[in-house]
Design a protein around this motif. Sequence first.
Motif, PDB file in Angstrom:
ATOM      1  N   ASP A  89      29.775 -47.149   4.544  1.00 44.44           N
ATOM      2  CA  ASP A  89      29.061 -46.653   2.796  1.00 44.44           C
ATOM      3  C   ASP A  89      28.290 -47.629   2.409  1.00 44.44           C
ATOM      4  N   GLU A  90      27.023 -47.823   2.438  1.00 42.21           N
ATOM      5  CA  GLU A  90      26.388 -48.628   1.938  1.00 42.21           C
ATOM      6  C   GLU A  90      26.910 -50.317   1.808  1.00 42.21           C
ATOM      7  N   PRO A  91      27.317 -50.680   3.338  1.00 44.01           N
ATOM      8  CA  PRO A  91      27.950 -51.977   3.146  1.00 44.01           C
ATOM      9  C   PRO A  91      27.131 -53.172   2.811  1.00 44.01           C
ATOM     10  N   TYR A  92      26.126 -53.173   2.504  1.00 43.58           N
ATOM     11  CA  TYR A  92      25.191 -54.279   2.295  1.00 43.58           C
ATOM     12  C   TYR A  92      25.032 -54.605   0.880  1.00 43.58           C
ATOM     13  N   GLN A  93      25.888 -53.957  -0.037  1.00 46.67           N
ATOM     14  CA  GLN A  93      25.144 -54.302  -1.459  1.00 46.67           C
ATOM     15  C   GLN A  93      25.969 -55.790  -1.687  1.00 46.67           C
ATOM     16  N   GLY A  94      24.927 -56.461  -2.362  1.00 41.06           N
ATOM     17  CA  GLY A  94      25.221 -57.786  -2.875  1.00 41.06           C
ATOM     18  C   GLY A  94      24.807 -58.723  -1.750  1.00 41.06           C
ATOM     19  N   PHE A  95      24.285 -58.412  -0.261  1.00 38.40           N
ATOM     20  CA  PHE A  95      23.795 -59.086   0.625  1.00 38.40           C
ATOM     21  C   PHE A  95      22.571 -59.713   0.198  1.00 38.40           C
ATOM     22  N   ASP A  96      21.992 -61.086   0.477  1.00 35.46           N
ATOM     23  CA  ASP A  96      20.976 -61.461   0.373  1.00 35.46           C
ATOM     24  C   ASP A  96      20.023 -60.855   1.581  1.00 35.46           C
ATOM     25  N   ARG A  97      18.756 -60.974   1.408  1.00 36.47           N
ATOM     26  CA  ARG A  97      17.781 -60.418   2.353  1.00 36.47           C
ATOM     27  C   ARG A  97      18.216 -60.733   3.632  1.00 36.47           C
ATOM     28  N   GLY A  98      18.278 -62.192   4.005  1.00 39.00           N
ATOM     29  CA  GLY A  98      18.797 -62.483   5.488  1.00 39.00           C
ATOM     30  C   GLY A  98      20.086 -61.829   5.709  1.00 39.00           C
ATOM     31  N   SER A  99      20.921 -61.753   5.127  1.00 34.37           N
ATOM     32  CA  SER A  99      22.291 -61.018   5.448  1.00 34.37           C
ATOM     33  C   SER A  99      21.809 -59.793   5.978  1.00 34.37           C
ATOM     34  N   TYR A 100      20.885 -58.886   4.987  1.00 30.90           N
ATOM     35  CA  TYR A 100      20.654 -57.525   4.832  1.00 30.90           C
ATOM     36  C   TYR A 100      20.112 -57.270   6.357  1.00 30.90           C
ATOM     37  N   LEU A 101      19.307 -58.190   6.849  1.00 29.03           N
ATOM     38  CA  LEU A 101      18.753 -58.276   8.232  1.00 29.03           C
ATOM     39  C   LEU A 101      19.574 -58.347   9.185  1.00 29.03           C
ATOM     40  N   ASP A 102      20.475 -59.186   9.246  1.00 30.86           N
ATOM     41  CA  ASP A 102      21.415 -59.564  10.022  1.00 30.86           C
ATOM     42  C   ASP A 102      22.227 -58.194  10.358  1.00 30.86           C
ATOM     43  N   PHE A 103      22.514 -57.575   8.894  1.00 29.91           N
ATOM     44  CA  PHE A 103      23.307 -56.457   9.056  1.00 29.91           C
ATOM     45  C   PHE A 103      22.722 -55.331  10.036  1.00 29.91           C
ATOM     46  N   TRP A 104      21.534 -55.039   9.600  1.00 25.14           N
ATOM     47  CA  TRP A 104      20.915 -53.969  10.487  1.00 25.14           C
ATOM     48  C   TRP A 104      20.653 -54.267  11.971  1.00 25.14           C
ATOM     49  N   HIS A 105      20.610 -55.585  12.062  1.00 25.03           N
ATOM     50  CA  HIS A 105      20.469 -56.287  13.582  1.00 25.03           C
ATOM     51  C   HIS A 105      21.703 -55.858  14.158  1.00 25.03           C
TER      52      HIS A 105
END
Lengths: 274, 114
Positions: free
Chosen positions: A220-236
């Motif tokens: 459930d929107e698990p990337y809130q507060g991620f910086d953009r690098g972490s956001y990319l890592d997340f989708w990866h």
Amino acid sequence: MRTDAWLAALAGELQRHGVGADLTGHVVAEAAAHLADSGDPPLAAFGPPEMYAAAVADSVAGPAPAAPGRTVGPVRLAARGITKRYRRRTVLADVDLTVRAGEVAAVIGQNGSGKSTLLRICAGLARPDRGTVHVAGRLGYCPQDGGMSEFLTPDEHFVLVGAGRGLSRTAARRYGRRDAAALDWAPKPGVQARHLSGGTRQKLNLTLARLGDPDVLLLDEPYQGFDRGSYLDFWHQVFRWRDGGAAIVVVTHLLNQLDRVDTVLDLTRSEAAA
Amino acid sequence: MEQDRRAQWLRGVLDLCVLGTLARGESYGYQLAQALADAGLGPIQGGTLYPVLLRLQRAGLVAARWRGGTSGPARKYYQLTAAGATRLRHAGAEWSTFAGQVGAILAQEAAGEN
């Protein structure tokens, strides 16, 4: 044209071309890094902002090809005719969602359109007024916030949640740290959850949902507060888990990844119809 | 004219050259541009290179991650994926065949004129 002005113009042009805010950020940051490294004037390296923006928009247009050799397995999650009312307001009206092993489904919709409610129903944490949910296999659920104990350290969380999924202490810690590392996070020993930043708490949440390799992952929107690098890592990571055979549901309001997922469930409409 | 032709050739193989360069190790955009220039392809502008990288990333042939430098800006590093390595192998073989065929035709032409 000065570099800053060129970059600002590029950001505007990318948005005009319908490139999502997030990808726009990446493209602009990458161009800025290139200009800093090369020392070239932006017009010489990239051309006019509107032309470069058009080239970028062009290169991300159209459906992404499925990874070669990817196979889709049996149905892992089947939600049928889910209806949920709060008092007299219908939050979900006859919603269906089917996700197979090796698929990612995105659930989108405005605030209040019932995205989180649907996920809680799929997770068995809320009861629908009508409809059924079938889950084949083990389930991991990552709520938007909460789901952790403020006075425990990340390692203690791994052990605690791992125990519930049949993992030994060492295995739980090893898997937890491995998934944390994939999100560019190395938990510091002895730091309690209440002292972690918002983004790091979400990484902990996500890592806990993943412990023991569940067959179905509800995020459930698990990337809130991620910086953009972490956001990319997340989708990866999401696409790696998918390729490993997981059935994944991601609630999201960021649309720029939607062309890569297998199913999009838009709840905006069911709300409007209610 | 000759410059144009070269640019056209490059357009057809730049993605493969990028995959080939990444096969030697992870790299970021500016470093890739330099490596391609050093390999004799001439200057590759950012406006040409980055859209190619985006396409490769979207096709799953390369994976990217941001990394902050100790000095200088955060950079987006690209890495060849398993699918990218497979594509490179197949397309590399096809290119060799194609280049050989073109070479053979051009050599006959040259021989005929002499």
